[in-house]
Design a protein around this motif. Structure first.
Motif, PDB file in Angstrom:
ATOM      1  N   ARG A 238     -20.649 -29.108  17.298  1.00  0.00           N
ATOM      2  CA  ARG A 238     -21.436 -28.240  18.167  1.00  0.00           C
ATOM      3  C   ARG A 238     -21.229 -28.571  19.645  1.00  0.00           C
ATOM      4  NH1 ARG A 238     -27.692 -29.022  17.510  1.00  0.00           N
ATOM      5  NH2 ARG A 238     -27.048 -30.964  18.509  1.00  0.00           N
ATOM      6  N   SER A 239     -21.056 -29.862  19.940  1.00  0.00           N
ATOM      7  CA  SER A 239     -20.925 -30.264  21.346  1.00  0.00           C
ATOM      8  C   SER A 239     -19.658 -29.704  21.990  1.00  0.00           C
ATOM      9  CB  SER A 239     -20.945 -31.786  21.469  1.00  0.00           C
ATOM     10  OG  SER A 239     -19.909 -32.372  20.715  1.00  0.00           O
ATOM     11  N   TRP A 241     -18.695 -26.780  21.914  1.00  0.00           N
ATOM     12  CA  TRP A 241     -19.014 -25.455  22.423  1.00  0.00           C
ATOM     13  C   TRP A 241     -19.513 -25.524  23.862  1.00  0.00           C
ATOM     14  CZ3 TRP A 241     -17.259 -21.040  21.711  1.00  0.00           C
ATOM     15  CH2 TRP A 241     -17.958 -19.859  21.950  1.00  0.00           C
ATOM     16  N   ARG A 244     -17.217 -24.358  26.800  1.00  0.00           N
ATOM     17  CA  ARG A 244     -16.965 -22.960  27.173  1.00  0.00           C
ATOM     18  C   ARG A 244     -17.398 -22.691  28.608  1.00  0.00           C
ATOM     19  NH1 ARG A 244     -21.888 -22.766  24.494  1.00  0.00           N
ATOM     20  NH2 ARG A 244     -23.442 -21.266  25.271  1.00  0.00           N
ATOM     21  N   ALA A 398     -17.797 -34.504  23.810  1.00  0.00           N
ATOM     22  CA  ALA A 398     -16.893 -33.357  23.844  1.00  0.00           C
ATOM     23  C   ALA A 398     -15.710 -33.637  24.769  1.00  0.00           C
ATOM     24  CB  ALA A 398     -17.649 -32.111  24.309  1.00  0.00           C
ATOM     25  N   VAL A 457     -25.034 -23.058  29.544  1.00  0.00           N
ATOM     26  CA  VAL A 457     -24.992 -23.889  28.332  1.00  0.00           C
ATOM     27  C   VAL A 457     -26.179 -24.853  28.284  1.00  0.00           C
ATOM     28  CG1 VAL A 457     -22.503 -23.728  28.009  1.00  0.00           C
ATOM     29  CG2 VAL A 457     -23.428 -25.510  29.486  1.00  0.00           C
TER      30      VAL A 457
END
Length: 465
Positions: A238-239, A241, A244, A398, A457
């Motif tokens: 998930r991290s 993402w 983006r 990430a 985010v």
């Protein structure tokens, strides 16, 4: 949410500042330094474990009746395990807490280190090295999260600086330790020593490291009903993402391009400086890595201090208005001058200057590169924690995960490039890439507010930073 007109970490209200300050006063200044020391020791482990193995590859290949190329797969596997482990431990730390994840991860390191030391086949070695590296890989993301938990935005740079300096110093000193072990001791004993280190670190964390996550922010604290032993599924991917967001992706790419220079100088060092200056002793080859680590160690707190000074200076210029991108201005000295010049000059020296003078100047370039790289990584690491404070471990993970992938590809291309076009041209190309990274940082400083406004985010506000 930040609008395009607002350069700030925005606040929805002006209240609760007293409560916000109190969160960072939970620990005394002395206790905070001790916490930074503990997480820095843990953050040093991932690079130390991976890089210390490299000098012993010939010895391992001989004992396991394998080839150098096959045993070298452990380096790529370690990079992959680091990327996966960093994401997993960071994701679960937001649910269970930083301290709990340290206590869960380090036993994997200890067991994996013993497994590596007892391996009698390549398959066994690869399996246990994955376990070993996976266990300690949370050190980077968890450490950044801890520092974000205990330091206010204006003080965060120095803490991140010390922490990153320790992790990069581990990368530089590890080949020396691995070379000494390969030359005079045993690669198996080296991994038994890593297991003992892991046990000592586990004891240190268990006894002295408190949970630093802000009260009420952990996922497990928000559950209305929970079992005594509550096992939850948290998506570790998930991290990714978060990247983006154009500003977060941009600074990640800039750090990768700067860090590639480190790897291009250090990974083939035995084939470049070693061959050029006739160095064959593994311990001496390993010692050539030390100037780079010393540069990391000295430069990291200086870079952290500079980024803190700059963010306060620009806040004062704007009469109290705070823009997180101001911290990135601290990267100029490293990214524009120290990093590209050091790697470019090193390539020319290795190609054209022989003897003790050439060796000395190359070692000086390694030192300058070590300082320059942390002058890029440190402000960007602090910036990530600033703008994503509530998800500081996740954004660090990430970054580390994607960066590890980029570095693994770049590392695989280094020696073929040197063989095809030479050291000077290879280093020149990498220097240009590092300068392009600084171009990305310039755009982030100039248009960071618009970048943050374009994709939300969950950026930090004054209340939760």
């Amino acid at each position: 949410m930040a609008s395009e007109e607002s350069p700030l970490l925005t606040s929805s209200s002006d209240g609760d500042k007293t409560a916000h300050e109190v969160i960072y006063d939970r620990f005394t200044r002395r206790r905070k330094r001790w916490i930074v020391f503990i997480v820095s020791c843990a953050g040093l482990l991932p690079k130390l474990v991976a890089a210390s193995f490299v000098p012993s590859i010939p010895q391992v290949a001989k004992e396991l009746h394998s080839t150098h190329a096959a045993v070298s797969l452990t380096v790529s596997l370690s990079t992959f395990a680091t990327a996966i482990g960093t994401l997993v431990w960071a994701a679960y730390s937001s649910f269970y807490g930083r301290r709990t994840m340290y206590l869960c991860g380090i036993p994997f390191l200890c067991i994996g280190s013993c497994g590596v030391a007892m391996s009698n086949s390549l398959q066994s070695l690869l399996f246990w090295q994955f376990i070993q590296t996976f266990g300690c890989s949370g050190g980077l993301s968890l450490g950044a999260g801890v520092i974000g938990d205990i330091y206010k935005l204006e003080e965060r740079g120095i803490g991140i600086g010390i922490f990153l300096g320790a992790t990069l110093f581990g990368f530089a000193v590890a080949p020396f330790l691995g070379g000494v072990a390969a030359q005079y001791w045993s690669w198996r004993n080296l991994h038994y020593s890593l297991a003992i280190w892991g046990l000592l670190e586990l004891l240190l964390i268990y006894v002295l490291l408190p949970e630093t996550s802000h009260p009420g922010t952990l996922g497990i604290d928000k559950l209305k009903q929970r079992r005594r032993i509550h096992i939850a599924w948290v998506n570790p991917l998930r991290s990714l993402w978060l990247l983006r967001s154009p500003n977060l992706f941009g600074v990640m790419l800039a750090t990768s391009l700067a860090l590639i220079t480190d790897y291009v100088l250090l990974v083939p060092l035995a084939y470049t400086i070693g061959v050029r200056y006739g160095i064959t002793n593994k311990a001496i080859i390993g010692a050539c890595f030390l100037p780079n680590g010393l540069g990391n160690f000295i430069g990291a707190p200086l870079a952290g201090r500079l980024s803190d000074v700059l963010i306060r200076k620009w806040q004062k210029k704007r009469k109290g208005v705070l823009s997180p991108e101001d911290r990135l201005r601290a990267t100029w000295i490293g990214g524009l001058f120290m990093v590209p010049l050091s790697i470019g000059v090193s390539g020319l020296l290795t190609t054209y200057v022989g003897g003790p003078v050439g060796l000395f100047l190359n070692l000086l370039c390694l030192f300058i590169n070590g300082m320059g790289v942390v002058f890029v990584l440190n402000p960007i690491g602090s910036y990530n924690v600033d703008v994503m404070h509530s998800q500081s471990a996740e954004i660090t993970a990430a970054n580390a995960g994607v960066r590890s992938f980029i570095l693994s590809v770049a590392t695989a291309l280094v020696i073929p490039s040197i063989e095809r076009i030479g050291v000077a041209w290879t280093n020149t190309i990498v220097a240009v890439l590092a300068l392009l990274g600084q171009g990305i940082i310039f755009l982030t400083i100039r248009y960071g507010d618009r970048m943050r406004a374009s994709v939300d985010v969950g950026f930090s506000t004054i209340e939760n930073n």
